[in-house]
Design an enzyme around this catalytic site. Structure first.
Site, PDB file in Angstrom:
ATOM      1  N   SER A  22       4.346 -20.461  -6.048  1.00 36.43           N
ATOM      2  CA  SER A  22       4.658 -19.205  -5.298  1.00 36.43           C
ATOM      3  C   SER A  22       5.636 -17.965  -6.225  1.00 36.43           C
ATOM      4  O   SER A  22       5.200 -16.848  -6.125  1.00 36.43           O
ATOM      5  CB  SER A  22       5.417 -19.227  -3.997  1.00 36.43           C
ATOM      6  N   ARG A  26       4.882 -14.133  -7.582  1.00 35.72           N
ATOM      7  CA  ARG A  26       5.618 -12.888  -7.325  1.00 35.72           C
ATOM      8  C   ARG A  26       6.346 -12.550  -8.437  1.00 35.72           C
ATOM      9  O   ARG A  26       6.544 -11.263  -8.829  1.00 35.72           O
ATOM     10  CB  ARG A  26       6.892 -13.648  -6.486  1.00 35.72           C
ATOM     11  N   GLY A  94      -5.326 -17.805  -1.811  1.00 31.07           N
ATOM     12  CA  GLY A  94      -4.676 -17.032  -0.658  1.00 31.07           C
ATOM     13  C   GLY A  94      -3.692 -16.305  -0.970  1.00 31.07           C
ATOM     14  O   GLY A  94      -3.907 -15.079  -0.427  1.00 31.07           O
ATOM     15  N   ASP A 315       2.736 -27.134   2.784  1.00 32.90           N
ATOM     16  CA  ASP A 315       1.556 -27.618   2.054  1.00 32.90           C
ATOM     17  C   ASP A 315       1.867 -29.081   1.714  1.00 32.90           C
ATOM     18  O   ASP A 315       1.051 -29.607   0.836  1.00 32.90           O
ATOM     19  CB  ASP A 315       2.099 -26.871   0.836  1.00 32.90           C
ATOM     20  N   LYS A 342      -6.307 -23.373   5.636  1.00 33.82           N
ATOM     21  CA  LYS A 342      -5.593 -23.538   4.515  1.00 33.82           C
ATOM     22  C   LYS A 342      -6.932 -23.608   3.574  1.00 33.82           C
ATOM     23  O   LYS A 342      -7.887 -23.213   3.906  1.00 33.82           O
ATOM     24  CB  LYS A 342      -4.671 -24.741   4.025  1.00 33.82           C
ATOM     25  N   ARG A 388      -4.823 -29.806  -2.906  1.00 33.19           N
ATOM     26  CA  ARG A 388      -3.867 -30.936  -2.306  1.00 33.19           C
ATOM     27  C   ARG A 388      -4.253 -32.312  -1.629  1.00 33.19           C
ATOM     28  O   ARG A 388      -3.730 -33.066  -1.717  1.00 33.19           O
ATOM     29  CB  ARG A 388      -3.079 -30.203  -1.393  1.00 33.19           C
TER      30      ARG A 388
HETATM   31  C1  S3P Z   1       2.450 -19.073   0.144  1.00 30.53           C
HETATM   32  C2  S3P Z   1       2.454 -19.287   1.209  1.00 30.53           C
HETATM   33  C3  S3P Z   1       1.848 -20.276   2.456  1.00 30.53           C
HETATM   34  C4  S3P Z   1       1.338 -21.640   1.648  1.00 30.53           C
HETATM   35  C5  S3P Z   1       0.634 -21.146   0.295  1.00 30.53           C
HETATM   36  C6  S3P Z   1       1.779 -20.403  -0.689  1.00 30.53           C
HETATM   37  C7  S3P Z   1       3.004 -18.379  -0.627  1.00 30.53           C
HETATM   38  O1  S3P Z   1       0.785 -19.768   2.994  1.00 30.53           O
HETATM   39  O2  S3P Z   1       1.084 -22.427   2.264  1.00 30.53           O
HETATM   40  O3  S3P Z   1       0.320 -22.353  -0.492  1.00 30.53           O
HETATM   41  O4  S3P Z   1       3.003 -18.334  -1.903  1.00 30.53           O
HETATM   42  O5  S3P Z   1       3.385 -17.201   0.087  1.00 30.53           O
HETATM   43  P1  S3P Z   1       1.073 -18.974   4.471  1.00 30.53           P
HETATM   44  O6  S3P Z   1       1.640 -17.766   4.048  1.00 30.53           O
HETATM   45  O7  S3P Z   1      -0.356 -18.915   4.833  1.00 30.53           O
HETATM   46  O8  S3P Z   1       1.768 -19.913   5.534  1.00 30.53           O
END
Ligand code: S3P
Length: 428
Positions: A22, A26, A94, A315, A342, A388
Site C-alpha cells: 500500500s 502511494r 485493485g 488481507d 478481493k 494471498r
Molecule cells: C488497500 C486497501 C484494501 C486492501 C488492499 C490494499 C490499499 O482494500 O484489501 O489489499 O492499498 O488501499 P479495500 O480498500 O478494498 O478495503
C-alpha cells in the site's frame, strides 16, 4: 508452476520482508504529483506496484532505479501528468485501478483503465459514483461499475462523501480527486481503514485534517518531493507470523515491519488466540511507525474476529483461517463481506482449499466459522491466481502430514517476490 511444501519441525531465524504494498503505491503516485525528486527506499518490486509505475510512466513520469529496491520518482507537480497514448493496464491491482481512477478524475484529459480478468469482475461503482458526483465524466461496463473504465477528467467540485464501506482504496481515490477540487473535500468512513494516503499526503505537505474516521483535504495545495523509506509489509510478514505461531518450538524475528495501528489487526488477533508476540526497536519513518516483530510458537485457541477489527486485518484473514484451523476450539469471522470482492472471493476460495487438507469450515454470508484442532493432511491445492490464497495454503502445508502442492504459484509475485526462498531459508 507448482509450489511444494512439506511438514516443518520449526521456523527459526531473523528476516526482512519486502516493502509495504500500500505504501509503495502511494509513494510513487504522490511522488509523481510532488515537485522535484522523491527517493523511495525499499520499494516493493511486486507486480501490483510495477503496474502503478507503468501507468504513471505512460503519463510522462520518469523513474530511475538506483539499486535493487530503491527508486527515484521525478515528480512533475500536481498539473504535470500528460494524456496517456494508450489504454492503462493495472494487471491484478485493485489499488492501482481505484487510486488511478481518483487521480485521473481531476486531469484535463481522457484515459482508459483496464486490468486482468479478476480486476474486470471487481466493483468499481464505489469509486466511480462519488467521482461522478464531483464532476468527472466516467463510463464503463454495467453503468461504470466494472472495468474497463473511460475517464474524462476536468475541474472538480468538492463533496462531503459518506462512504458505505471501510475501504482505503475508496477513501484514497476521493482524496486524490480532492487535490484537484476547488475547496475542501470530506470523506467519512464507517470504520477506520488504513491511513497511508493521509500520512503520506501530510508528509509531502498537503493541507489535510484527520479526525478519527473523518478526513478533510483542501484542493490545489502543492506537494514537495522528499525521501521515503517503505516499511516491511505487515501483510507479508503475517504469513511468517502465523507460520511461527502454529509450528511449536519456532522463534522468528521480522525486522523493520510497518506497525501502523490501522494495519496491526493481525497482531491483536493472534494475541487473542494466545500467540506469543512482542514488538521491539520501534521507530517512525515518514509518519509511519515501524518495529521488529518477534513471534514464538505455541498453542493457539479459537477467537472471534468482527467489527472495527476487520478492516485492520482484512488481507490477513486467509492466513488467519489457517491459524484458526490449528487452534483449539472454534473461530468465528463475521462482518467481512468485503472478502468476497478481493482478488478472489476469499471466503469460498480459502474454504475450498482448506477443506482439501481436512479442515471443517462453514461459509457464512459475511465470514466463516472454522472448526479448530484439525489434523492437516497434504493435498493438491490451487491458488485460484490469488497471491494471498497461495501463501496461506503454503503456511498450512508446514503443519500437514505429507506434501502440499499449490498449483499456479506465479501469482505470489503480485505482493511477495522471494516468498518461497524466504520460507525455505527459515524452515527445518
Ligand atoms: C488497500 C486497501 C484494501 C486492501 C488492499 C490494499 C490499499 O482494500 O484489501 O489489499 O492499498 O488501499 P479495500 O480498500 O478494498 O478495503
Amino acid at each position: 508452476m507448482d509450489l511444494r511444501v512439506g511438514k516443518s519441525k520449526k521456523l527459526e531465524g531473523q528476516i526482512k520482508v519486502p516493502g509495504d504494498k500500500s505504501i509503495s503505491h502511494r509513494a510513487v503516485i504522490l511522488g509523481s504529483l510532488a515537485k522535484g525528486p522523491t527517493k523511495i527506499k525499499n520499494f516493493l518490486m511486486g507486480a501490483d506496484c510495477l503496474s502503478t509505475i507503468e501507468c504513471l510512466r505512460a503519463m510522462g513520469i520518469e523513474f530511475n532505479q538506483v539499486d535493487g529496491s530503491a527508486i527515484i520518482v521525478n515528480g512533475r507537480g500536481l498539473r504535470g501528468l500528460r494524456e496517456p497514448e494508450d489504454i492503462l493496464n493495472v494487471g491484478n491491482s485493485g489499488t492501482t485501478i481505484r487510486l488511478m481512477t481518483g487521480l485521473l478524475a481531476g486531469q484535463p484529459f481522457l484515459s482508459i483503465l483496464t486490468g486482468d480478468s479478476s480486476i474486470r469482475k471487481r466493483p468499481m461503482g464505489r469509486v466511480t459514483e462519488p467521482l461522478k458526483e464531483m464532476g468527472a465524466s466516467i463510463s464503463g461496463r454495467q453503468n461504470a461499475t466494472l472495468a474497463p473504465l473511460a475517464i474524462q477528467g476536468g475541474p472538480l467540485r468538492p463533496i462531503k462523501f459518506v462512504s458505505p464501506v471501510a475501504s482505503a482504496q475508496v477513501k484514497s481515490a476521493i482524496l486524490l480527486a480532492g487535490l484537484y477540487a476547488k475547496a475542501q473535500t470530506t470523506v467519512w468512513e464507517p470504520h477506520k481503514s488504513r491511513d497511508h494516503t493521509e500520512r503520506m499526503l501530510a508528509y509531502l505537505g498537503a493541507e489535510i485534517e484527520v479526525r478519527d474516521r473523518v478526513v478533510k483535504i483542501s484542493g490545489s495545495t502543492s506537494l514537495e518531493g522528499k525521501p521515503v523509506e517503505v516499511p516491511g509489509d505487515i501483510s507479508s510478514a503475517a504469513f511468517f507470523m502465523v507460520a511461527a505461531a502454529i509450528v511449536p518450538g519456532s522463534q522468528l524475528r521480522i525486522n523493520r515491519v510497518g506497525i501502523n495501528p490501522t494495519r496491526t489487526g493481525i497482531i491483536d488477533a493472534l494475541g487473542s488466540m494466545g500467540a506469543d508476540i512482542t514488538i521491539i526497536n520501534e521507530d517512525v519513518v515518514n509518519e509511519e511507525p515501524v518495529g521488529d516483530i518477534v513471534v514464538r510458537g505455541g498453542g493457539l485457541r479459537g477467537t472471534v474476529l468482527e467489527g472495527a477489527l476487520i478492516p485492520r486485518l482484512i488481507d490477513e484473514i486467509p492466513v488467519l483461517t489457517v491459524a484458526a484451523a490449528l487452534a483449539q476450539g472454534e473461530t468465528i469471522i463475521r462482518d467481512a463481506t468485503e472478502l468476497k470482492v478481493k482478488e478472489t472471493n476469499r471466503i469460498s476460495t480459502m474454504a475450498a482449499e482448506l477443506r482439501k487438507m481436512g479442515v471443517e469450515i462453514k461459509e457464512q454470508s459475511d465470514g466463516m466459522v472454522v472448526n479448530g484442532g484439525a489434523v492437516l493432511k497434504g493435498a493438491f491445492c490451487d491458488s485460484h491466481d490469488d497471491h494471498r490464497v497461495a501463501m496461506s495454503i503454503a503456511v498450512a502445508g508446514l503443519m500437514a502430514e505429507g506434501e502440499t502442492v499449490i498449483k499456479n504459484r506465479e501469482c505470489i509475485n503480485v505482493s511477495f517476490p522471494g516468498f518461497e526462498k524466504l520460507l525455505k531459508k527459515l524452515v527445518t
